[in-house]
Design an enzyme around this catalytic site. Structure first.
Site, PDB file in Angstrom:
ATOM      1  N   ASN A 209      14.532   9.254   2.578  1.00 53.58           N
ATOM      2  CA  ASN A 209      15.597   8.595   3.328  1.00 53.58           C
ATOM      3  C   ASN A 209      16.685   8.157   2.340  1.00 53.58           C
ATOM      4  O   ASN A 209      16.512   8.262   1.123  1.00 53.58           O
ATOM      5  CB  ASN A 209      15.061   7.421   4.166  1.00 53.58           C
ATOM      6  N   GLU A 212      15.607   5.610  -0.368  1.00 57.12           N
ATOM      7  CA  GLU A 212      14.773   6.173  -1.434  1.00 57.12           C
ATOM      8  C   GLU A 212      15.605   7.014  -2.397  1.00 57.12           C
ATOM      9  O   GLU A 212      15.474   6.902  -3.623  1.00 57.12           O
ATOM     10  CB  GLU A 212      13.665   7.030  -0.817  1.00 57.12           C
ATOM     11  N   ASP A 280       7.247  11.098   8.996  1.00 65.38           N
ATOM     12  CA  ASP A 280       6.149  12.056   9.121  1.00 65.38           C
ATOM     13  C   ASP A 280       6.514  13.157  10.111  1.00 65.38           C
ATOM     14  O   ASP A 280       6.240  14.339   9.886  1.00 65.38           O
ATOM     15  CB  ASP A 280       4.872  11.359   9.606  1.00 65.38           C
TER      16      ASP A 280
END
Length: 338
Positions: A209, A212, A280
Site C-alpha cells: 500500500n 508501506e 489479501d
C-alpha cells in the site's frame, strides 16, 4: 478500460485448472461480537456483552481462502503451534481451502499459533488482542521447507509470498524461494513487509500500500506523480515485471515495466465496513487471473473491483466469480461483444 465478457468467462474456466502456492505467515482470526450497554465500574472502559463468537483464517490463510472462493486450488506452506488455535486453524484450512496433501505445516513445539482476537460492538471494533511470538525459522527448518517447496512447486502455476513479518519468511528463505520460482519459470507475487522490502528481487509483482511503499522510500506518497516516481524507483532496485501500489480511497496504481505504462484505477467501494484482508484479496485475485494468461492491466482491474467488494463485509472476507462479474457489469467495466 474494459474487459471482454468472453475473456472473463474463459479465465473463470481456467481458474479451475491451476494451482497457486501460498507461503507465509498463518494467522487465526477470532471475533467476539456483542453490544455495549454500560461502562465498567472498574475502569473507564466499555463492557462488551458477547453474544456471538467466530473464527476465520487470517494472514496467508486468508489468501488461500480467497483462492478457494474463486475456484483455484491452493497449496499452503506455513507454521502453527501445537495448541488449540493451531488445531482450529488447520481445521479451517482443510474444511474450506486445501487438501491434506497440499497442506505443508511446520508445527512448532515451542511457539504458539498466532491468534488475533477482535472485539466488535455495534459494528465497531472496540479493541484487538494479539497473542504471538515472532521467532525466525532455524536454518534446519528452512532446509526442510525448501525441499518440500521444490517438490510442490512443479505442480503450481504461481507462488504468492504473504509476508506479515512473523518469522516464517526469513530473508534467506525469501531469496531461495524466489530463485527456485525463477528457475522453474513460475509467476511470483509478493504482499510485502517493509522490513524485507528490498529483498523481493526478480519477481513478477509486489503489491504494497502507499504507506508501506512510502516508508520503504523514506517519504510520503500522495499524488499520482509521486506514486509513478516511486514505482519506477522501486522497480529499478527490484527488477519486477510490474509494480502495484494500493492507495485506499484513491484506488490503486499499476506500473508495467515492459511497456513503461501506468494505470491509475479509482476505488469502487460503495461502503467501507472493514478493510481487514483487503490486501489479501488484491494479491490473490491478481495472481490467479494473471496465471490464467490475463493481461496485467485487466487482472489489476479485477483485483481492484474484488477489494471493493470485500471491504463491504465483516472481517477477512472473500469474493466469488459471480460477485466479480456482477460488479464489473454494474461498474461498466465489462464489454459484451455483439
Amino acid at each position: 478500460m474494459k474487459i471482454k465478457k468472453t475473456s472473463l468467462r474463459k479465465s473463470f474456466e481456467d481458474l479451475g485448472k491451476i494451482k497457486v502456492l501460498v507461503i507465509g505467515d498463518l494467522i487465526l482470526d477470532e471475533y467476539l461480537i456483542g453490544s455495549v450497554e454500560r461502562i465498567s465500574p472498574e475502569a473507564p472502559v466499555p463492557v462488551v456483552w458477547v453474544r456471538n463468537e467466530k473464527q476465520s483464517l487470517g494472514g496467508s490463510g486468508n489468501v488461500v481462502q480467497n483462492l478457494s472462493s474463486i475456484g483455484v486450488s491452493g497449496v499452503v506452506f506455513g507454521r502453527i503451534g501445537l495448541d488449540k488455535a493451531g488445531d482450529s486453524l488447520e481445521g479451517h484450512l482443510l474444511a474450506n481451502s486445501v487438501t491434506s496433501e497440499d497442506l505443508v505445516l511446520l508445527k512448532s513445539k515451542t511457539l504458539p499459533t498466532i491468534l488475533k482476537t477482535r472485539i466488535i460492538a455495534s459494528h465497531q471494533q472496540v479493541c484487538r488482542v494479539d497473542r504471538e511470538e515472532v521467532v525466525p525459522l532455524t536454518i534446519e527448518e528452512e532446509k526442510k521447507i525448501l525441499i518440500q517447496f521444490e517438490s510442490k512447486l512443479k505442480e503450481c502455476a504461481a507462488v504468492i509470498l504473504s509476508d506479515y513479518d512473523k518469522g516464517y519468511l526469513t530473508p534467506s528463505l525469501i531469496q531461495s524461494v524466489i530463485a527456485l520460482c525463477n528457475r522453474e519459470n513460475k509467476i511470483v507475487t509478493v504482499d510485502p513487509q517493509v522490513s524485507h522490502f528490498f529483498l523481493y528481487k526478480n519477481i513478477h509483482i509486489m503489491t504494497p500500500n502507499h504507506h508501506e511503499a512510502g516508508k520503504a522510500l523514506g517519504r510520503k506518497l500522495m499524488s499520482d506523480l509521486e506514486i509513478e516516481v516511486a514505482c519506477r524507483e522501486i522497480s529499478e532496485k527490484l527488477n519486477p515485471d510490474a509494480m502495484m501500489i494500493t492507495r485506499g480511497e484513491k484506488g490503486m496504481s499499476i506500473y508495467e515495466r515492459k511497456t513503461n505504462s501506468f494505470y491509475h484505477i479509482p476505488t469502487v467501494a460503495k461502503e467501507v465496513f472493514d478493510v481487514t484482508g483487503a490486501g489479501d484479496t488484491v494479491i490473490t485475485t491478481y495472481t490467479a487471473f494473471v496465471a490464467t494468461g490475463m493481461p496485467i492491466a485487466d487482472a489489476a482491474l479485477i483485483s481492484n473491483v474484488s477489494a471493493g467488494i470485500v471491504v463491504g463485509k465483516l472481517g477477512a472476507a472473500t469474493v466469488t466469480q459471480k460477485e466479480i462479474e456482477e460488479a464489473l457489469q454494474t461498474l461498466g467495466y465489462l464489454e459484451v461483444e455483439s
